[in-house]
Design a protein around this motif. Structure first.
Motif, short mmCIF file in Angstrom:
data_model
loop_
_atom_site.label_atom_id
_atom_site.label_comp_id
_atom_site.label_asym_id
_atom_site.label_seq_id
_atom_site.Cartn_x
_atom_site.Cartn_y
_atom_site.Cartn_z
N UNK A 122 0.80 -1.22 0.00
CA UNK A 122 0.00 0.00 0.00
C UNK A 122 0.84 1.28 0.00
N UNK A 123 2.15 1.17 0.18
CA UNK A 123 2.95 2.39 0.21
C UNK A 123 3.15 2.92 -1.20
N UNK A 230 -4.65 -8.52 2.30
CA UNK A 230 -3.79 -7.96 3.33
C UNK A 230 -4.63 -7.28 4.40
N UNK A 231 -4.12 -7.29 5.62
CA UNK A 231 -4.76 -6.59 6.72
C UNK A 231 -3.74 -6.19 7.77
N UNK A 232 -4.03 -5.10 8.49
CA UNK A 232 -3.06 -4.64 9.48
C UNK A 232 -3.64 -3.63 10.44
N UNK A 236 -5.98 -1.15 8.33
CA UNK A 236 -5.39 -1.19 6.99
C UNK A 236 -5.76 -2.50 6.29
N UNK A 237 -6.19 -2.40 5.05
CA UNK A 237 -6.56 -3.58 4.28
C UNK A 237 -6.33 -3.32 2.80
N UNK A 238 -6.09 -4.42 2.07
CA UNK A 238 -6.01 -4.34 0.61
C UNK A 238 -6.39 -5.69 0.02
N UNK A 239 -7.13 -5.63 -1.09
CA UNK A 239 -7.47 -6.81 -1.87
C UNK A 239 -7.03 -6.54 -3.31
N UNK A 240 -6.35 -7.51 -3.89
CA UNK A 240 -5.78 -7.33 -5.23
C UNK A 240 -5.98 -8.59 -6.05
N UNK A 263 -8.03 0.36 1.93
CA UNK A 263 -8.67 1.29 2.85
C UNK A 263 -7.93 1.26 4.19
N UNK A 264 -8.08 2.32 4.95
CA UNK A 264 -7.47 2.40 6.28
C UNK A 264 -8.08 3.58 7.02
#
Length: 813
Positions: A122-123, A230-232, A236-240, A263-264
């Motif tokens: 996500x960076x 991803x999750x944190x 913080x989350x991402x789906x790809x 999203x975060x």
């Protein structure tokens, strides 16, 4: 920049490796599980500085006729490509992917897919290059949709050219980079930084002495895909998801498309950030050295804005300083009314053709469309306010009332930039002659609508925006148009058995800028200027041995004044006096630079250079809040001349027992060349250090990768940096460290090859100011050279990202 788009068929090797783990030996098939074919980048005819390196380091392109070769030829070819694979793997894993071999006679550093794949997905791309020498990247959070803040060798982001697939991706007028809106990290093949010069053929008019160039992966030969979840921390989350079509029939057409959602929550203060993104690429190969492909990207995002503190606010509140969670009457700092919406559509069509044995042509049309709005909190006088320099009695509908109305200040903006680049190359045994041309046309329109807030802080687009005497209440209503024509020639001569390279070129750029301000009494109402900027350059390199190279160069470049504020005024609603006035000098900033460098390639790779540059008509891009509001306005500080010199270097090792190391560093000495006009007087700034330019910076990286377990550690240091031209306020130096750990998981005989990764960002939890958002002349009120008083400025700063943890589960299939 030009990177070779070559496709390698390594199916037998890939099948054996991926049956037990998701990463091929030495990182060509990295943890994101991209097919080897997808990692090789395409050669663009317009960027000469990268092509020499790529020609030496990338495997040959696989063509359709390869399928018809006799079986014995296939065996020989497979053996040859296995050797090429090993060489490329070592080069792209040197220093853990932070030190890719370069041969161009300019200072250049690059992060490869081997490094990118181990970082938080996500960076932004600017964060991926934060360990490279000379790079300072302002990192607000692990997910950010806003424009980015960075410096390279003391030059800020508005002075740095950003390219994606050879196309300019900075805001065409403010020059703010939109790198995070262009591509997902899962689709990035490499990010390259040219620290001290600008390629003549690059389609840029804002790059003084640095370029950041991003390359996308290529469509693969076989149907395949990749997915990660991803999750944190901070929600913080991402789906790809990415799908490759493979070759469609026997058409030599390949494509991929991907979709992501991330999203975060804001890590400091209330609010959230959300982003949707699409990447797509369709490639058609016409012949072994001729191809066309379409590159497409789309982003829509929303983010509550971080509030930038000044030094006293930071010292008092620290990381708790931000917009407020609860609304109070008259409060313009309520977080729900401070937000940014961004929509970006990007498209380009690469066309590379071989016209004859030694004659090639590159043509690339492109377009970028961007819209807002940006929303801020503000207060407006109900009576006795101003539209431009004309006073109004009352806001419409508020007759007989007094005081101020708290409003949502909505700034709709729309921008489109289109153009094309073309490059004709004629190559003989020892000489390559290039003729190139670039055309660009862009337009930007922006104004403000003010919506009155309810007692609870709510509003809607359905309500009528505020007017006075039937006119929209706005501080600006501008329209800017810009047109660029650039033509040039470049000649490269190779001598002494290709050991000596001499390269000379010249480009003439012609630009026309016109801006209008449609407010009562605006002076000037319309302004603009025509520019003619000649930029010669000379480069030379000599290979002492196959492993050792020295180079020198002398280059020039320019930067047009940014935005519309240098041409026409903008106003607040509280005064007839403009909040910003047109620049006294509309000349372009001009850069003259020199470099001397050395490279060694072997088990330990070394790259080092000495550099020096001069800037004339230096314009510092800054921003500040309008008093009593959260509205950010852009300003230009005319800083005159600047001189800088220094040393930079990086060192990286090839994998040894699966371990590779990397280190980089820079010393930078800057000097302001004159006393700066502060309006009421001149300040004694001559000889002071340039703000935003730390003397010392460096990074250390360590990577382990045995194709099952992998990890990466990054340590970075930035020295203290001044925020005023008088050097009377600065932020201290800081250190940060990131840790990334992962493991490939068993495939159990299937085509699905999973992996898991843990990322720790700012693992020490350091609270720090990462860089400067708004520069100032002087932090304290003081007497100028001629005895007049100069008021103090209030610089503002970017707060660095907090500790963040993220876990990713991904699979290649």
């Amino acid at each position: 920049m030009n990177l070779g788009r070559n496709i390698v068929s390594l199916r037998p090797l890939r099948h054996r490796l991926l049956s037990s783990c998701m990463m091929a030996a030495y990182g060509i098939v990295t943890m994101n599980g991209h097919a080897i074919a997808a990692h090789v980048t395409k050669k663009h005819a317009h960027a000469k500085t990268a092509s020499r390196h790529q020609a030496a380091s990338q495997p040959a392109t696989t063509v359709a006729s390869e399928r018809k070769a006799p079986s014995q030829n296939k065996a020989i070819e497979a053996h040859s490509k296995a050797e090429e694979f090993s060489i490329v793997a070592q080069q792209h894993q040197t220093g853990g992917g932070l030190l890719v071999r370069q041969t161009a006679p300019v200072s250049t550093s690059e992060v490869s897919r081997a490094y990118i794949s181990k970082q938080v997905s996500t960076i932004s791309p600017t964060q991926l290059i934060a360990s490279l020498p000379g790079v300072q990247a302002g990192n607000e959070g692990p997910l950010n949709t806003e424009t980015e803040t960075m410096h390279i060798r003391g030059l800020d982001q508005s002075q740095i050219g950003f390219l994606f697939e050879g196309v300019p991706v900075s805001d065409a007028f403010s020059y703010a980079p939109w790198a995070s809106s262009m591509v997902d990290n899962e689709n990035l093949a490499s990010v390259k930084v040219t620290q001290g010069s600008v390629d003549l053929t690059a389609p840029l008019y804002n790059a003084d002495g640095a370029i950041v160039s991003m390359q996308e992966i290529r469509p693969s030969d076989k149907f395949s895909g990749y997915i990660d979840l991803s999750g944190g921390t901070h929600s913080l989350q991402k789906q790809f998801l990415r799908l490759n079509t493979g070759e469609i029939g026997h058409s030599d057409v390949r494509a991929f498309a991907s979709f992501s959602h991330s999203a975060a929550n804001l890590w400091r203060g209330p609010g959230k950030v959300e982003r949707y993104h699409v990447d797509a690429n369709v490639e058609k190969r016409w012949a072994p050295a001729s191809s066309s492909d379409i590159v497409f990207g789309y982003t829509t995002s929303h983010q509550n804005i971080y509030r930038n503190p000044n030094l006293s606010q930071w010292n008092q509140y620290g990381t708790s300083f931000n917009f407020t969670k609860e609304y109070k009457a008259g409060d313009s700092n309520y977080y729900k009314i401070n937000e940014r919406f961004t929509n970006v559509i990007f498209g380009a069509i690469h066309n590379d053709f071989t016209l004859a044995k030694n004659l090639t042509l590159h043509v690339e049309p492109y377009t970028t469309f961007q819209t807002g709005p940006n929303n801020y909190g503000s207060t407006i006088p109900i009576s006795g306010g101003y539209l431009g320099n004309q006073r109004y009695d009352y806001l419409d509908g508020y007759e007989g009332q007094s005081g101020k109305a708290t409003v949502e200040s909505v700034h709709p903006w729309r921008q489109n930039t289109s153009g094309f680049t073309t490059n004709l190359n004629w190559k003989t045994k020892h000489n390559t002659l290039s003729l190139f041309y670039w055309y660009s046309y862009g337009g930007h329109t922006e104004y403000q609508n003010q919506y009155a807030l309810s007692p609870t802080g709510n509003w809607s687009y359905g309500q009528q925006y505020l007017t006075a005497n039937g006119m929209r209440v706005t501080g600006y209503q501008e329209n800017t148009r810009q047109q660029i024509n650039a033509i040039g020639i470049d000649d490269k001569l190779s001598l002494l058995g290709d050991k000596l390279l001499l390269d000379a070129g010249f480009k003439a750029s012609m630009a026309s800028v016109t801006a209008t301000q449609n407010l009562p009494g605006a002076d000037p109402y319309k302004a603009g200027k025509n520019y003619f900027e000649p930029t010669p350059q000379f480069l030379a390199s000599y290979h002492i041995t196959k492993a050792d190279q020295v180079y020198i160069n002398a280059t020039t470049s320019y930067r047009l004044p940014s935005g519309w504020s240098p041409y026409v005024p903008q106003y607040s609603m509280t005064s007839p006096i403009p909040s910003s006035t047109p620049a006294k000098n509309l000349g372009a900033e001009y850069f003259i630079g020199e470099e001397v460098g050395f490279r060694h390639n072997g088990p330990v790779n070394v790259s080092a250079s000495w550099f020096h540059y001069n800037l004339t008509n230096h314009q510092i891009s800054s921003s500040s809040y309008l008093p009593g509001t959260s509205v950010l306005i852009s300003t230009q500080i005319p800083a005159g001349g600047e001189e800088a010199w220094g040393f930079q270097g990086e060192i990286g090792t090839r994998p040894w027992h699966h371990i590779s190391a990397y280190a980089s560093g820079q010393y930078l000495n800057t000097r302001i060349g004159n006393n700066v006009d502060a309006g009421t007087d001149y300040l004694p700034t001559k000889g002071k250090q340039e703000p935003g330019a730390p003397k010392w910076s460096g990074a250390i990286g360590l990577t382990y990768d045995d194709s099952v377990y992998f990890g990466n550690f990054n340590f970075r240091y930035q020295g203290s940096q001044y925020s005023t031209l008088m050097n009377d306020q600065k932020i201290p130096g800081y250190v940060t460290a990131d840790l990334n750990l992962g493991r490939t998981l068993p495939s159990f005989g299937t085509r699905v090859h999973p992996k898991i990764m843990l990322n720790l960002v700012n693992m020490g939890g350091v609270n720090y100011l990462s860089t400067i958002s708004g520069f100032g002349l002087t932090a304290v009120k003081q007497q100028g050279i001629f005895g007049n008083m100069v008021n103090a400025s209030t610089p503002s700063y970017i707060v660095g990202s907090a500790f963040t943890t993220m876990v990713t589960l991904g699979a290649d299939f």
